[in-house]
Design a protein around this motif. Sequence first.
Motif, short mmCIF file in Angstrom:
data_model
loop_
_atom_site.label_atom_id
_atom_site.label_comp_id
_atom_site.label_asym_id
_atom_site.label_seq_id
_atom_site.Cartn_x
_atom_site.Cartn_y
_atom_site.Cartn_z
N PHE A 130 0.83 -1.19 0.00
CA PHE A 130 0.00 0.00 0.00
C PHE A 130 0.88 1.26 0.00
O PHE A 130 0.69 2.18 -0.79
CB PHE A 130 -0.92 -0.01 1.22
CG PHE A 130 -1.78 1.22 1.35
CD1 PHE A 130 -2.80 1.45 0.43
CD2 PHE A 130 -1.55 2.13 2.36
CE1 PHE A 130 -3.58 2.60 0.54
CE2 PHE A 130 -2.32 3.27 2.47
CZ PHE A 130 -3.34 3.50 1.55
N LEU A 131 1.87 1.24 0.88
CA LEU A 131 2.75 2.40 0.97
C LEU A 131 3.53 2.60 -0.34
O LEU A 131 3.67 3.72 -0.83
CB LEU A 131 3.72 2.22 2.14
CG LEU A 131 4.18 3.50 2.82
CD1 LEU A 131 3.00 4.24 3.41
CD2 LEU A 131 5.19 3.18 3.90
N GLY A 132 4.01 1.48 -0.88
CA GLY A 132 4.72 1.56 -2.15
C GLY A 132 3.83 2.10 -3.25
O GLY A 132 4.23 2.93 -4.05
N ALA A 133 2.59 1.61 -3.27
CA ALA A 133 1.66 2.04 -4.31
C ALA A 133 1.39 3.53 -4.22
O ALA A 133 1.21 4.21 -5.25
CB ALA A 133 0.35 1.26 -4.20
N ILE A 134 1.38 4.07 -2.99
CA ILE A 134 1.19 5.52 -2.86
C ILE A 134 2.31 6.25 -3.59
O ILE A 134 2.08 7.16 -4.38
CB ILE A 134 1.17 5.95 -1.37
CG1 ILE A 134 -0.06 5.37 -0.68
CG2 ILE A 134 1.16 7.47 -1.26
CD1 ILE A 134 -0.15 5.74 0.79
N SER A 135 3.55 5.81 -3.33
CA SER A 135 4.68 6.43 -4.03
C SER A 135 4.53 6.31 -5.54
O SER A 135 4.75 7.27 -6.27
CB SER A 135 5.99 5.76 -3.62
OG SER A 135 6.52 6.37 -2.48
N GLY A 136 4.15 5.11 -5.98
CA GLY A 136 3.99 4.88 -7.41
C GLY A 136 2.91 5.76 -8.00
O GLY A 136 3.07 6.35 -9.07
N ALA A 137 1.79 5.86 -7.29
CA ALA A 137 0.68 6.67 -7.79
C ALA A 137 1.06 8.15 -7.82
O ALA A 137 0.76 8.86 -8.77
CB ALA A 137 -0.56 6.46 -6.92
N LEU A 138 1.75 8.59 -6.77
CA LEU A 138 2.18 9.99 -6.74
C LEU A 138 3.11 10.27 -7.93
O LEU A 138 3.08 11.34 -8.52
CB LEU A 138 2.90 10.31 -5.43
CG LEU A 138 2.01 10.50 -4.21
CD1 LEU A 138 2.84 10.59 -2.94
CD2 LEU A 138 1.16 11.76 -4.37
N LYS A 139 3.92 9.27 -8.26
CA LYS A 139 4.83 9.42 -9.40
C LYS A 139 4.04 9.54 -10.71
O LYS A 139 4.26 10.44 -11.51
CB LYS A 139 5.79 8.24 -9.44
CG LYS A 139 6.56 8.08 -10.74
CD LYS A 139 7.70 9.05 -10.79
CE LYS A 139 8.30 9.10 -12.19
NZ LYS A 139 9.12 10.28 -12.39
N THR A 140 3.13 8.62 -10.92
CA THR A 140 2.47 8.59 -12.23
C THR A 140 1.44 9.70 -12.39
O THR A 140 1.28 10.24 -13.46
CB THR A 140 1.77 7.25 -12.51
OG1 THR A 140 0.96 6.94 -11.38
CG2 THR A 140 2.74 6.15 -12.72
N TYR A 141 0.73 10.00 -11.31
CA TYR A 141 -0.36 10.96 -11.48
C TYR A 141 0.04 12.38 -11.12
O TYR A 141 -0.54 13.34 -11.62
CB TYR A 141 -1.59 10.54 -10.68
CG TYR A 141 -2.18 9.26 -11.22
CD1 TYR A 141 -2.76 9.25 -12.49
CD2 TYR A 141 -2.13 8.08 -10.51
CE1 TYR A 141 -3.27 8.08 -13.03
CE2 TYR A 141 -2.65 6.90 -11.03
CZ TYR A 141 -3.22 6.90 -12.28
OH TYR A 141 -3.71 5.75 -12.82
N CYS A 142 0.99 12.55 -10.20
CA CYS A 142 1.34 13.90 -9.77
C CYS A 142 2.79 14.25 -10.07
O CYS A 142 3.25 15.34 -9.72
CB CYS A 142 1.08 14.08 -8.28
SG CYS A 142 -0.58 13.66 -7.80
N ASN A 143 3.54 13.32 -10.69
CA ASN A 143 4.92 13.61 -11.05
C ASN A 143 5.81 13.90 -9.85
O ASN A 143 6.74 14.68 -9.93
CB ASN A 143 4.96 14.78 -12.05
CG ASN A 143 6.32 14.90 -12.71
OD1 ASN A 143 7.01 13.90 -12.86
ND2 ASN A 143 6.70 16.11 -13.07
N VAL A 144 5.47 13.30 -8.69
CA VAL A 144 6.33 13.49 -7.52
C VAL A 144 7.45 12.46 -7.58
O VAL A 144 7.19 11.27 -7.75
CB VAL A 144 5.54 13.30 -6.20
CG1 VAL A 144 6.46 13.48 -5.01
CG2 VAL A 144 4.40 14.29 -6.14
N ASN A 145 8.66 12.94 -7.48
CA ASN A 145 9.82 12.06 -7.49
C ASN A 145 9.68 10.95 -6.44
O ASN A 145 9.34 11.22 -5.29
CB ASN A 145 11.05 12.93 -7.19
CG ASN A 145 12.32 12.18 -7.35
OD1 ASN A 145 12.43 11.03 -6.93
ND2 ASN A 145 13.30 12.81 -7.96
N VAL A 146 9.94 9.71 -6.85
CA VAL A 146 9.78 8.57 -5.95
C VAL A 146 10.69 8.69 -4.73
O VAL A 146 10.33 8.31 -3.61
CB VAL A 146 10.04 7.25 -6.70
CG1 VAL A 146 10.09 6.09 -5.74
CG2 VAL A 146 8.98 7.03 -7.74
N VAL A 147 11.88 9.24 -4.94
CA VAL A 147 12.81 9.39 -3.82
C VAL A 147 12.23 10.34 -2.77
O VAL A 147 12.23 10.05 -1.57
CB VAL A 147 14.17 9.93 -4.31
CG1 VAL A 147 15.09 10.21 -3.14
CG2 VAL A 147 14.82 8.94 -5.26
#
Lengths: 512, 381, 315
Positions: free
Chosen positions: B132-149
């Motif tokens: 779940f936590l990982g998916a949040i990072s992934g979703a933020l990356k794909t939909y909001c362009n937030v760097n995964v780091v």
Amino acid sequence: MEQYAVEMLHITKRFPGIIANDDITLQLKKGEIHALLGENGAGKSTLMSVLFGLYEPEEGEIRINGKPARIKNPNDANDLGIGMVHQHFKLVECFSVLDNIILGVEPVDSLSFLRKKRAREKVMEMSRKWGLHVNPDALISDVTVGMQQRTEILKMLYRENDILIFDEPTAVLTPQEIDELMQIMKNLAAEGKSILFISHKLNEIMAVADRCSVLRKGKYIGTVNIADTTKAELSRMMVGRDVKFAVDKEEARIGGEVLKVEHMTVASKQHANDAVKDVSFTVRQGEIVCIAGIDGNGQSELVYGLTGLESLKSGTITLCGKNITKAPIRRRSRFGMSHIPEDRHKHGLVLDYSLEDNMVLQRYFEPEFTNSAGFLKRKAIRSYAERLIEQYDVRSGQGPITMARSMSGGNQQKAIVAREIDKGPELLVAVQPTRGLDVGAIEYIHQQIVAQRDAGKAVLLVSLELDEVMNVSDRILVMYEGEIVGEFDPKQVTVEELGLYMAGAKRMEVEA
Amino acid sequence: MKKTNNSLIRREGVQTLLASLLCILGGFLIGFLVLLIIEPKGAFEAISVILKNFFKFSSGRSQLKYLGQTLVRTAPLLMCSLSVLFAYKVGMFNIGAAGQYVAGACAALFFSLYFKAPWWVCILVAMAAGAFLGAISGALKTYCNVNVVISGIMLNWIMLYITNMVLSTDGVKNPMSPYTIQIRGNNPQGLLPQLGLQSLFSNEKSVTIAIPLAILMAIAVWVVLNKTKFGYELRATGHNFHAAKYSGMKERRNIILTMAISGALAGMGAALLYLTGIEEWETTISSVPAMGFNGIAVAFLGGLSPIGSILSAFFIQHITLGGSYVDTTYYCAQISSLISSLIIFLCAFVGFFRYAIQSHLRKKDEAKLTKADAVKGGTDV
Amino acid sequence: MILLLQYTLLFASVLMLVALGGCFSERSGVINIGLEGIMTVGALGGALVMKFLPVEAGGAPLMILATIVASAAAGMLFSLLLAVAAINFKADQTITGTAMNMLATAAATVLVKAMNTAASGGSDVSSDIIYTRARDTFIVRLGNFEFNWFMLVALIALIISYIVLYKMRFGLRLRACGEHPQAADSVGISVYKMRYAGVLISGLLGGIGGIVYITAGVSSWKFENGVAGFGFLALAVMIFGQWKPIKIALAALLFGFFRALGNVYTGFDLLKNLNLPSQIYNMLPYIISLIVLALTSKNSLAPKAEGIPYDKGSR
């Protein structure tokens, strides 16, 4: 007075496995416009890198204004009064025009605070003197490509360079801007500046240059006076054999409609304006329809919309009778669309995959290559790749296991063409398929495209090269600022006429 | 270029191994220097203690026992490194593995202690929490362009505080101490089964199926990445996002899925540690546990290969435990963390090391070629 | 209330200093994930001076100056690790930064523990440094408000950063290197030198930020904890501030406020009555930065060339 501004004598530069410059001599007279002609990979850019001190040649000598020069880095070149407008502009996008011009030679006070006022006056004065109109306060990202190029020229003039090098300067310009540039170059030469004009476009060289030196495959072929030569001779020197400007092809046998685009509108990523505005056209079996235009007039976005890389704002696309407006990329592909993309490194290949893995990039999921448990069938992939490599003559170091990155541009493109054509498409979308390739590869790819057409497939070709547009296509659509402004039969239109439409000077109503 | 000779050093794997060994050597060298500066007397002794770890015990029986203990702690580390390398293969630097590990610990302990759930349920919820936590990072990356780091770092801290809060619940936390209560006494079926494995390690009671499970996961990760259609897609997406999109892969879904899988691996790692009952969660802890970060070190030291990770995870854990045997009159156990962080710092140079090896080889080839040319009397291009 | 203001300003000073440091590094084109580590090392440098320099030696001015110089020097020295790896060896900047963070905590712990062990003859094996007396010299009491000289330092750093970045030749060149290093190189600017400068400045400011942070509320620091994630928070401040000094200052104030709330919320009846666990206040700044990033990252204003090693050969 010394006759030559730049002399590069017997320059030889070797790289692992290749001699990029083999005993090349180039002499640029003061006040002349000297063209440097050669195909991609002929050694032009290596030679320029040597002149700018980026590479040290193994043999040879450089003289500037008659004096032997040791050029170790671009600063040395600059100190000697050599400046260059690079093919890909070296401008900082989020800086103003003025900041870009002064970068590196900024006027500062004793505490190294910037003193831009003086610089601005000098720039404005030069701008007036040479007819190089710029807005010094505009950001580079907001100005036209033409103004960006003028900024680059002002950069050289601001540094009071006398030797000006233009590297493929016309690729990004409209015909009118090209004329303007030619005039500017002539003015500069008349004022005593020496100009080296790097190009592979024969028309422009014939129009503007005094003399021309030709390179081929790293070797020096010769230097000729433009007044004493012809286009045919120049092209023979460049390619090493007679070049047929025309592509052999039979009369088109046109069949049913394959692609129908109606009222397509695609939003732009850069601007508030739409990149493609209400465009409608069809492509039928057995014809090559070519979309011509200056770079940046919506061709890329049109292709993105058509192939599904971007979604449409409005409009419909029909492929073989099926509405694919909202279909994902893969479904379009399975309905019979193949796409040779504009940028083979960005879209066309996974450079860190092997050739065989790239060959199945569009088909890896098919039962032929993946079993029902989701495992790849390696053997099948290998033999498929081997067949394509054989059939389309794709050359590489280690065959199917060669990394795509290590292949030459021509063979990378051949691999993509093989993959896309072998898929057996109904519609082949080819975007600048010959960009950056040498003449042999260009001819090969043109043959393949024509073969598709003769096999009754529909082909949509997007090209920036007018020669290609005129020779390959059966029907030409001209795009200007996101709209189709003209439709032509290549046999009944001249390049000049097309140019007027491409520049937006003329337009006609086009029925889809 | 003609066919080059296929000597060992030209193999990519060998080069990677060589580079990793160089990193280790460098890390120890600098660590040794630090010890010398602190106190020259015991430096050599200390380094050898770290390197020996359980071999310092003379009897084979105790050696086995402590080998068992090392392996028990290798399992979660291996899982974290799998998490990092899986995401890295798809082009993302999952620094959030540390937080996903914490999420796993939170879920596993809470379900075990509060709901008295059996071990396998706890593993599954730990994986789900990490995913779940990982998916949040992934979703933020794909939909909001937030760097995964960046999102990973933020989520690490958020998750740390959430975990401290959740595990402070009555019935989970020991009222007398900042630690959670023990699983062993409160929910015996929450402990990972041993299946007789302990007998291989002198009946070390912490040895459980965690060890084979982690190794199985490493193999599974390797198979998925290299042998399946799914892995083909994921690696393509990692190498070239645009080409993946062009060929019709669901590149956004793939990124979220990757991060979720990566998170699940890290979450499972936490479960494999805490469900052995050897450690409790400290609810006042104010920094993110290092396990996830060490996973980064292990992944890179292992040359980003799942199989390499098994070896490097063991090695890093080996020296970490070795550090705890260091003579504390001069030094402290953190010498090991110092050395492993030096190793990961050097791992950043792996690319350079390999480049150096390759360009050395190329020069050798060239020299040969030129000689050959000279014999033939010059060649054309 | 005054306490809240005081802590807000203090934490904002830390975040501002460190985020400005990050800004210089990233503007030159080097991603600096290692700010956390730089802070830790800077804090260690400063804390050692505070511990060993007698307050009587030169009074408050010398103490303040010496502490700042030591922190800055330590931070710069440590940031060299990033500079060498990222610029000369073209190493992956994210891995390098991550390693630096781990390295800083481990090295500081080993060092302080060794020191304490040696000094106490083995009875004290903690990783704490105590600096109660020295800390008092930083503080000027204005009624109930404790003015800390570091607040002024942060303000000066802000003003200088703005001027350097936008009004001076150095700033123009630095920014060019982060946006388009090939362009900078083609007009004779040494990209390597500029990037070194950017990273070293980030070390300087990050180091000072470290000492400000550990002296903000307490009189001793346990180095095993590093700087408890504050470097990462500064990173968020920098991104939120869009790599621009003024916006960074505003972002720092905002984040500082939420962080301060965690320290002093018990002083407000309203908040106290909510009876939320303190953990909530601790995670608040991170949650907010995540939300803000989610809302603002669509059109990233990050320097275009950041994170990409510059290779003179490839153009």
